[in-house]
Design a protein around this motif. Structure first.
Motif, short mmCIF file in Angstrom:
data_model
loop_
_atom_site.label_atom_id
_atom_site.label_comp_id
_atom_site.label_asym_id
_atom_site.label_seq_id
_atom_site.Cartn_x
_atom_site.Cartn_y
_atom_site.Cartn_z
N ASP A 32 38.67 47.10 28.11
CA ASP A 32 38.96 45.78 28.69
C ASP A 32 39.98 45.88 29.82
N LEU A 33 40.97 46.77 29.64
CA LEU A 33 42.00 46.93 30.67
C LEU A 33 41.47 47.61 31.94
N VAL A 34 40.48 48.46 31.77
CA VAL A 34 39.94 49.22 32.92
C VAL A 34 39.09 48.32 33.84
N PHE A 35 38.47 47.29 33.28
CA PHE A 35 37.53 46.48 34.07
C PHE A 35 38.15 45.91 35.35
N GLY A 266 49.88 33.17 46.83
CA GLY A 266 49.63 32.50 48.11
C GLY A 266 50.73 32.76 49.11
N ILE A 267 52.00 32.67 48.63
CA ILE A 267 53.14 32.92 49.53
C ILE A 267 53.11 34.35 50.06
N LEU A 268 52.84 35.32 49.16
CA LEU A 268 52.83 36.73 49.56
C LEU A 268 51.66 37.05 50.49
N ILE A 269 50.50 36.39 50.25
CA ILE A 269 49.34 36.60 51.12
C ILE A 269 49.64 36.06 52.52
N SER A 270 50.30 34.90 52.54
CA SER A 270 50.63 34.30 53.85
C SER A 270 51.56 35.19 54.67
N LYS A 271 52.34 36.05 53.98
CA LYS A 271 53.26 36.96 54.67
C LYS A 271 52.69 38.37 54.75
N SER A 272 51.39 38.49 54.41
CA SER A 272 50.69 39.79 54.45
C SER A 272 51.32 40.83 53.53
N LEU A 273 51.92 40.37 52.44
CA LEU A 273 52.53 41.28 51.46
C LEU A 273 51.60 41.53 50.26
N LEU A 274 50.46 40.85 50.23
CA LEU A 274 49.53 40.98 49.11
C LEU A 274 48.12 40.76 49.61
N ASN A 275 47.17 41.60 49.13
CA ASN A 275 45.76 41.44 49.47
C ASN A 275 45.13 40.36 48.59
N VAL A 276 44.12 39.69 49.11
CA VAL A 276 43.38 38.69 48.33
C VAL A 276 42.76 39.35 47.10
N SER A 277 42.26 40.58 47.28
CA SER A 277 41.65 41.30 46.16
C SER A 277 42.66 41.55 45.04
N ASP A 278 43.93 41.78 45.41
CA ASP A 278 44.96 42.01 44.38
C ASP A 278 45.26 40.72 43.62
N LEU A 279 45.19 39.59 44.31
CA LEU A 279 45.38 38.30 43.63
C LEU A 279 44.25 38.06 42.63
N VAL A 280 43.03 38.42 43.02
CA VAL A 280 41.88 38.31 42.10
C VAL A 280 42.13 39.15 40.85
N VAL A 281 42.65 40.38 41.07
CA VAL A 281 42.94 41.26 39.95
C VAL A 281 44.01 40.64 39.05
N TYR A 282 45.03 40.01 39.66
CA TYR A 282 46.08 39.34 38.87
C TYR A 282 45.46 38.27 37.96
N ILE A 283 44.59 37.47 38.55
CA ILE A 283 43.95 36.39 37.76
C ILE A 283 43.10 36.99 36.63
N LEU A 284 42.40 38.10 36.93
CA LEU A 284 41.61 38.76 35.88
C LEU A 284 42.50 39.27 34.76
N TYR A 285 43.66 39.85 35.12
CA TYR A 285 44.56 40.37 34.09
C TYR A 285 45.22 39.25 33.28
N ILE A 286 45.47 38.11 33.95
CA ILE A 286 45.99 36.96 33.18
C ILE A 286 44.98 36.59 32.10
N ASN A 287 43.68 36.59 32.48
CA ASN A 287 42.63 36.33 31.48
C ASN A 287 42.68 37.35 30.35
N ILE A 288 42.93 38.62 30.71
CA ILE A 288 42.94 39.68 29.70
C ILE A 288 44.10 39.51 28.73
N PHE A 289 45.33 39.24 29.25
CA PHE A 289 46.42 39.16 28.28
C PHE A 289 46.63 37.76 27.69
N LEU A 290 45.90 36.75 28.21
CA LEU A 290 45.92 35.44 27.55
C LEU A 290 45.18 35.52 26.22
#
Length: 579
Positions: A32-35, A266-290
């Motif tokens: 589950d963590l690898v996905f 959103g703030i970090l993406i606006s400052k080019s400090l985070l990729n959109v794909s990394d935000l998607v991964v964050y949301i996926l991991y929130i689902n995993i540890f919820l």
């Protein structure tokens, strides 16, 4: 902690199964963590490629890898769900066996103070919750910790500020859960007690349903049930109010996790400090540890149900039987049946003295009758001989051996008991007679029935000895049940016999049959008869008048009548003779 330590001991016989279950949980969590990592790899490294063939190649490789992982996950999930539950069921069976064995060891005094319905609740309802905790508890806790720790470790490698914000909210959730966990523990214990009381009322009513109906007291019983049921509902409502705050609070915190990820991301993406794909991964991991946080929430409820049930289980298991074999206790070999009371006193809980300084010598083979007013201690006197209760002072000997030096099983095998209230087990007539000797042959059972004057009646039944007697022998009359109980004792063939008002509740015809059976049964045995009908003991070798002050008179029937004392007064009163 003591309860938890004792609980963990039940895992010992199934250590291999337990560790296999945990290993499967580890594999399942890792997959589950690898996905999300694979999703990130596809978004960041594969889908941005210009070469379509390479994209297809990587997608096929990733797809095959995922297929293999999910096949492995299938078998791990199957093992956890099936064998994990089987392990819990086996532990439950072991606990139920221990509890039942403990019930067998506890003395009469324990059952004098505890309701059968309450004890049944311990062996059924409580143990089911313990079984669920035994399986799901360690597994849910292990998977939850792995997923939460693994998720935060991976997220930290992507972006530390967002991860720290999510970690802070998660810690608040854990504090919130612990707070309400403590509140739930008390209310679940109250639930246990209340449902046990409801079970006790139901058991009492159903066991006495004939008395209830004969007095037309259905409304009275319904009122008693309603009172207990209402009290149980009240505690359930209290528990659900707490659970409502618990679940809704955790739901709020879960929403806050998504909100935090979106805002910070959103703030970090606006400052080019985070990729959109990394935000998607964050949301996926929130689902995993919820999901594991939900499991932890469920675990805390399950843990409290299971551990409160286990604490109630331990209350019985840790009860020390007050009547046990001494370390140097021995078997009694070929007892003759000489019984001696040496300055014996007895009081329930060492108070409320029933017998006081009783000294009696009952020679082997003699027929002794006990008479006296109700509450004088006649039944108690007899119950002390097989050690159903323990003497408060003094001692009792059989053939010169202190009964406390004789193994309980050996002592009680030497004593036959015929009571006024005969208990028939659910089963056949043959099984009930054979209760006196488990390995008895069909011929021995029939011979015992003949000697108890019940064989002809049994043969007249459609199914003969295979006739089902019903619960507590409801299909038989009082006299028939009494003769079956006498057949049991014939089969047991003990040297000592106790007859506790065995004919007092019978009609004259039944009494005649049973008196003939008892005369046959008492031959060549030391016999103690508690008599209600004094006409049945006129031929006793000795009659003792027992009162709360002790033994007032002793002698045979003629001697006591001539003495014109208490026995003569009781005898004349019963037969309405004016002297």
């Amino acid at each position: 902690m003591k309860s938890l330590s004792k609980f963990l001991e039940y895992y010992k016989p199934y250590r291999t199964l337990f560790f296999a279950d945990m290993f499967c949980a580890l594999i399942l969590s890792a997959i589950d963590l690898v996905f999300p990592i694979i999703v990130r790899f596809l978004l960041n490294d594969v889908y941005i490629l210009k070469d379509g063939n390479k994209i297809i190649k990587y997608v096929l490789i990733v797809g095959l890898a995922l297929l293999i992982m999910y096949v492995i996950r299938y078998f791990c999930q199957y093992f956890i769900t099936s064998w994990g539950h089987i392990m819990g069921a086996k532990m439950e069976a072991n606990m139920r066996k221990d509890l039942f064995n403990q019930f067998q060891k506890l003395p009469f005094s324990y059952y004098d103070n505890n309701n059968t319905g309450t004890l049944m609740s311990r062996i059924i309802t409580d143990l089911f919750d313990i079984s669920e905790l035994a399986h799901h508890g360690p597994e849910d806790l292990f998977i939850s910790i792995l997923k939460i720790v693994g998720s935060f470790a991976i997220l930290s490698s992507i972006n530390i500020p967002i991860t720290l914000a999510l970690l802070f909210i998660t810690l608040v959730m854990i504090y919130f859960s612990v707070f309400y966990n403590n509140r739930m523990k008390d209310v679940f214990m109250k639930n246990r007690k209340e449902i046990a009381d409801v079970n006790a009322v139901v058991q009492d009513t159903l066991a006495g349903i004939r008395v209830v109906k004969s007095f037309a007291n259905e409304k009275v019983e319904a009122k008693k049930f309603k009172r207990g049921n209402k009290q149980f509902l009240k505690t359930k409502e209290e528990s659900y109010f707490i659970m409502g705050k618990y679940y809704s609070g955790n739901g709020f915190f879960q929403g806050t996790l998504y909100l935090t990820a979106i805002l910070f991301g959103g703030i970090l993406i606006s400052k080019s400090l985070l990729n959109v794909s990394d935000l998607v991964v964050y949301i996926l991991y929130i689902n995993i540890f919820l999901n594991p946080i939900d499991k932890l929430v469920n675990f805390t409820e399950q843990f409290q149900r299971g551990i409160t049930g286990f604490e109630r289980f331990l209350q019985i298991i840790n009860t020390k039987p007050s009547i046990v074999d001494r370390e140097d206790a021995v078997e009694i070999i070929n007892p003759k049946g000489n019984i001696k009371f040496n300055h014996v006193s007895f009081g329930y809980h060492d108070k409320n003295i029933i017998l006081k300084d009783i000294s009696v010598d009952i020679p082997a083979g003699k027929n002794i009758a006990l008479v006296g007013p109700s509450g004088g201690g006649k039944t108690t006197f007899c119950n002390l001989i097989p050690r159903f209760y323990e003497t408060t002072e003094g001692n009792i000997t059989i053939d010169g051996m202190d009964i406390k030096d004789i193994k309980l099983n050996s002592l009680r095998n030497s004593i036959g008991l015929v009571q006024q209230d005969v208990y028939m087990f659910g089963g056949t007539i043959k099984e009930n007679i054979a209760y006196g000797k488990q390995d008895a042959t069909a011929e021995e059972i029939i011979e015992a029935a003949r000697r108890a004057n019940i064989h002809e009646f049994i043969e007249s039944l459609e199914d003969g000895y295979d006739t089902y007697v019903g619960e507590r022998g409801v299909k038989l009359s009082g006299g028939q049940k009494q003769r079956l109980s006498i057949a049991r004792v014939f089969l047991k063939n003990p040297p000592i016999l106790i007859l506790d008002e065995a004919t007092s509740a019978l009609d004259n015809e039944s009494e005649k049959f049973i008196q003939e059976s008892l005369e046959e049964l008492t031959k060549n045995r030391t016999t103690i008869v508690i008599a209600h009908r004094l006409s049945t003991i006129r031929n006793a070798d000795e009659i003792m008048v027992l009162t709360a002050e002790g033994i007032k008179e002793k002698g045979n029937h003629k001697e006591l009548i001539d003495k014109n004392g208490m026995y003569a007064a009781l005898y004349n009163m019963q037969f309405d003779i004016i002297t």
